[in-house]
Motif scaffolding. Sequence first.
Motif, PDB file in Angstrom:
ATOM      1  N   MET A   1       1.097  -1.379  -0.161  1.00 14.51           N
ATOM      2  CA  MET A   1       0.008   0.047  -0.261  1.00 14.51           C
ATOM      3  C   MET A   1       0.581   1.037  -0.471  1.00 14.51           C
ATOM      4  O   MET A   1       2.151   0.889   0.930  1.00 14.51           O
ATOM      5  CB  MET A   1      -1.074  -0.042   1.502  1.00 14.51           C
ATOM      6  CG  MET A   1      -1.561   0.625   1.624  1.00 14.51           C
ATOM      7  SD  MET A   1      -2.576   1.259   2.904  1.00 14.51           S
ATOM      8  CE  MET A   1      -3.716  -0.637   2.275  1.00 14.51           C
ATOM      9  N   ARG A   2       0.657   2.188  -0.678  1.00 18.64           N
ATOM     10  CA  ARG A   2       1.121   3.481  -0.840  1.00 18.64           C
ATOM     11  C   ARG A   2       1.391   4.285   0.216  1.00 18.64           C
ATOM     12  O   ARG A   2      -0.329   4.410   0.693  1.00 18.64           O
ATOM     13  CB  ARG A   2       0.917   4.151  -2.609  1.00 18.64           C
ATOM     14  CG  ARG A   2       1.533   3.485  -3.253  1.00 18.64           C
ATOM     15  CD  ARG A   2       1.471   4.011  -4.570  1.00 18.64           C
ATOM     16  NE  ARG A   2       2.211   5.127  -4.385  1.00 18.64           N
ATOM     17  CZ  ARG A   2       2.085   6.613  -5.446  1.00 18.64           C
ATOM     18  NH1 ARG A   2       1.222   6.246  -6.213  1.00 18.64           N
ATOM     19  NH2 ARG A   2       2.543   7.720  -4.733  1.00 18.64           N
ATOM     20  N   TYR A   3       1.794   4.543   0.907  1.00 23.38           N
ATOM     21  CA  TYR A   3       1.730   5.814   1.601  1.00 23.38           C
ATOM     22  C   TYR A   3       0.191   6.874   1.946  1.00 23.38           C
ATOM     23  O   TYR A   3      -0.240   7.282   2.595  1.00 23.38           O
ATOM     24  CB  TYR A   3       2.852   7.099   2.136  1.00 23.38           C
ATOM     25  CG  TYR A   3       2.838   7.491   2.955  1.00 23.38           C
ATOM     26  CD1 TYR A   3       3.115   7.196   4.714  1.00 23.38           C
ATOM     27  CD2 TYR A   3       2.922   9.223   3.263  1.00 23.38           C
ATOM     28  CE1 TYR A   3       3.142   8.033   5.355  1.00 23.38           C
ATOM     29  CE2 TYR A   3       2.483   9.726   4.404  1.00 23.38           C
ATOM     30  CZ  TYR A   3       3.094   9.757   5.002  1.00 23.38           C
ATOM     31  OH  TYR A   3       3.089   9.848   6.464  1.00 23.38           O
ATOM     32  N   GLU A   4       0.096   7.563   0.094  1.00 24.38           N
ATOM     33  CA  GLU A   4      -1.124   8.350   0.200  1.00 24.38           C
ATOM     34  C   GLU A   4      -2.069   7.871   0.668  1.00 24.38           C
ATOM     35  O   GLU A   4      -3.732   8.193   0.357  1.00 24.38           O
ATOM     36  CB  GLU A   4      -0.835   9.398  -0.964  1.00 24.38           C
ATOM     37  CG  GLU A   4       0.153  10.241  -1.421  1.00 24.38           C
ATOM     38  CD  GLU A   4       0.981   9.198  -1.887  1.00 24.38           C
ATOM     39  OE1 GLU A   4       1.535   7.680  -2.160  1.00 24.38           O
ATOM     40  OE2 GLU A   4       2.984   9.781  -1.095  1.00 24.38           O
ATOM     41  N   GLU A   5      -2.044   6.220   0.336  1.00 20.06           N
ATOM     42  CA  GLU A   5      -3.409   5.293   0.106  1.00 20.06           C
ATOM     43  C   GLU A   5      -3.703   5.826   1.675  1.00 20.06           C
ATOM     44  O   GLU A   5      -4.871   4.929   2.136  1.00 20.06           O
ATOM     45  CB  GLU A   5      -3.497   3.961  -0.413  1.00 20.06           C
ATOM     46  CG  GLU A   5      -2.902   4.108  -2.143  1.00 20.06           C
ATOM     47  CD  GLU A   5      -2.859   3.019  -3.203  1.00 20.06           C
ATOM     48  OE1 GLU A   5      -2.491   2.611  -1.939  1.00 20.06           O
ATOM     49  OE2 GLU A   5      -2.711   2.861  -3.886  1.00 20.06           O
ATOM     50  N   VAL A  18      -1.493   9.724   7.320  1.00 24.86           N
ATOM     51  CA  VAL A  18      -1.052  10.362   6.683  1.00 24.86           C
ATOM     52  C   VAL A  18      -0.749  11.599   6.147  1.00 24.86           C
ATOM     53  O   VAL A  18       0.794  12.704   6.088  1.00 24.86           O
ATOM     54  CB  VAL A  18      -2.141  10.776   5.179  1.00 24.86           C
ATOM     55  CG1 VAL A  18      -2.248  11.412   4.442  1.00 24.86           C
ATOM     56  CG2 VAL A  18      -2.560   9.651   5.033  1.00 24.86           C
TER      57      VAL A  18
END
Length: 155
Positions: A1-5, A18
């Motif tokens: 999972m990407r940080y922004e997600e 976030v």
Amino acid sequence: MRYEELADVPCSITRPLVIFGDRWTLLILKYSFAGVRRFNAFQSTMGISRSRLRDRLDRLIDHEILVKRPAADGAYEEYRLTEKGHAIYPILMAIRDWGDTYMAPDGPPVEYRHRGCEGEAHAHLTCDHCAAEVTARDIDPQAGPGITPRRELDD
């Protein structure tokens, strides 16, 4: 999972990562509560690069935790905690309590005294119904109104 997600995860512990997911942001908040308000004061106190500091301050402004406004004398701009920002204080106090207990072998480096009586401030969890102090062993996580059922993969 990407940080922004992380902002899309239906979890009120995960979503704030976030904003607070790095040491610089928490240090900016720590110094904000200590009265630091100017960009150059943050930069010199923390030893953070100007571009990284700008990024973290902008993120805190975007999330309405800090507000940027002219100083009283109008000579510079300053960063001030909003009401939403002040609501973060118990989080910092909980981290401080943990640090004092497990990472301060010579005792607390700073004592946070109540101005009214000189007692020391600590973070505590209490039940909003019976007012009993609670720990992780007393908690039963249950689905709340903000969670949506996960769809099956073949839908």
